[in-house]
Design a protein around this motif. Sequence first.
Motif, PDB file in Angstrom:
ATOM      1  N   MET A   1      45.517  38.116   1.468  1.00 16.80           N
ATOM      2  CA  MET A   1      45.171  36.947   2.275  1.00 16.80           C
ATOM      3  C   MET A   1      43.686  36.613   2.131  1.00 16.80           C
ATOM      4  SD  MET A   1      47.558  37.610   5.654  1.00 16.80           S
ATOM      5  CE  MET A   1      46.339  36.953   6.696  1.00 16.80           C
ATOM      6  N   PHE A   2      42.843  37.643   2.202  1.00 22.99           N
ATOM      7  CA  PHE A   2      41.402  37.438   2.085  1.00 22.99           C
ATOM      8  C   PHE A   2      41.041  36.813   0.737  1.00 22.99           C
ATOM      9  CE2 PHE A   2      37.233  38.966   0.706  1.00 22.99           C
ATOM     10  CZ  PHE A   2      36.439  38.452   1.713  1.00 22.99           C
ATOM     11  N   ASN A   3      41.567  37.392  -0.340  1.00 20.63           N
ATOM     12  CA  ASN A   3      41.245  36.882  -1.678  1.00 20.63           C
ATOM     13  C   ASN A   3      41.767  35.467  -1.892  1.00 20.63           C
ATOM     14  OD1 ASN A   3      39.713  38.853  -3.089  1.00 20.63           O
ATOM     15  ND2 ASN A   3      41.503  40.186  -2.996  1.00 20.63           N
ATOM     16  N   MET A   4      42.953  35.195  -1.408  1.00 23.78           N
ATOM     17  CA  MET A   4      43.518  33.854  -1.593  1.00 23.78           C
ATOM     18  C   MET A   4      42.719  32.821  -0.796  1.00 23.78           C
ATOM     19  SD  MET A   4      45.900  34.180  -3.778  1.00 23.78           S
ATOM     20  CE  MET A   4      46.989  32.797  -3.716  1.00 23.78           C
ATOM     21  N   LEU A   5      42.351  33.163   0.447  1.00 21.45           N
ATOM     22  CA  LEU A   5      41.649  32.203   1.298  1.00 21.45           C
ATOM     23  C   LEU A   5      40.175  32.035   0.937  1.00 21.45           C
ATOM     24  CD1 LEU A   5      43.176  33.051   4.786  1.00 21.45           C
ATOM     25  CD2 LEU A   5      43.613  31.041   3.385  1.00 21.45           C
TER      26      LEU A   5
ATOM     27  N   GLY B   1      38.500  35.924  -7.588  1.00 23.92           N
ATOM     28  CA  GLY B   1      39.593  36.210  -6.657  1.00 23.92           C
ATOM     29  C   GLY B   1      40.785  36.828  -7.349  1.00 23.92           C
ATOM     30  N   GLY B   2      41.122  36.313  -8.535  1.00 21.45           N
ATOM     31  CA  GLY B   2      42.230  36.897  -9.303  1.00 21.45           C
ATOM     32  C   GLY B   2      41.934  38.323  -9.732  1.00 21.45           C
ATOM     33  N   GLY B   3      40.694  38.580 -10.120  1.00 19.24           N
ATOM     34  CA  GLY B   3      40.306  39.941 -10.497  1.00 19.24           C
ATOM     35  C   GLY B   3      40.374  40.892  -9.319  1.00 19.24           C
ATOM     36  N   ASN B   4      39.980  40.414  -8.147  1.00 17.03           N
ATOM     37  CA  ASN B   4      40.083  41.238  -6.941  1.00 17.03           C
ATOM     38  C   ASN B   4      41.540  41.563  -6.614  1.00 17.03           C
ATOM     39  OD1 ASN B   4      37.357  41.430  -6.496  1.00 17.03           O
ATOM     40  ND2 ASN B   4      37.283  39.708  -5.070  1.00 17.03           N
ATOM     41  N   ILE B   5      42.416  40.592  -6.803  1.00 18.73           N
ATOM     42  CA  ILE B   5      43.836  40.828  -6.521  1.00 18.73           C
ATOM     43  C   ILE B   5      44.394  41.868  -7.488  1.00 18.73           C
ATOM     44  CG2 ILE B   5      46.133  39.783  -6.583  1.00 18.73           C
ATOM     45  CD1 ILE B   5      44.809  37.219  -5.490  1.00 18.73           C
ATOM     46  N   VAL B   6      44.037  41.763  -8.755  1.00 18.02           N
ATOM     47  CA  VAL B   6      44.530  42.727  -9.749  1.00 18.02           C
ATOM     48  C   VAL B   6      43.973  44.117  -9.470  1.00 18.02           C
ATOM     49  CG1 VAL B   6      44.438  43.337 -12.203  1.00 18.02           C
ATOM     50  CG2 VAL B   6      44.910  40.987 -11.532  1.00 18.02           C
TER      51      VAL B   6
END
Length: 122
Positions: free
Chosen positions: A49-53, A27-32
């Motif tokens: 929102m998607f990555n966090m949830l 999820g962190g990699g997707n956010i970056v």
Amino acid sequence: MDTERRKIGGTMGTLLIVIGGIWALIGGGNIVGMPWTSGASGILTMGLMFNMLVFVFPGLILVGLGSRMRSKKRVNADKHPEPITRTDLSDERECPHCAELIKAKAVKCKHCGSEVEAVSND
């Protein structure tokens, strides 16, 4: 059986920590890796929102559950310590008044305060 259950709890705890950590890192990699441009604000908001949830929060929850399972395993191990046995009681005897253990050379019981006759170990 209790030992086997504690062993499984430790293994499952470790497994949950590993899986949860990997899941949160994805999820962190997707956010970056998201497009951080000013023209993609709608995508950015929905992506965060998607990555966090879907990734970060569940991953951190799994890490917390795994840590809890591992710490519970350690607490359960501490609840069942080996029994303490005393092999040398030659310097103690029972008080004739209250039946508590006192030193063999004692002239007064430390538990009930009664005077007792001293006994030598000779």
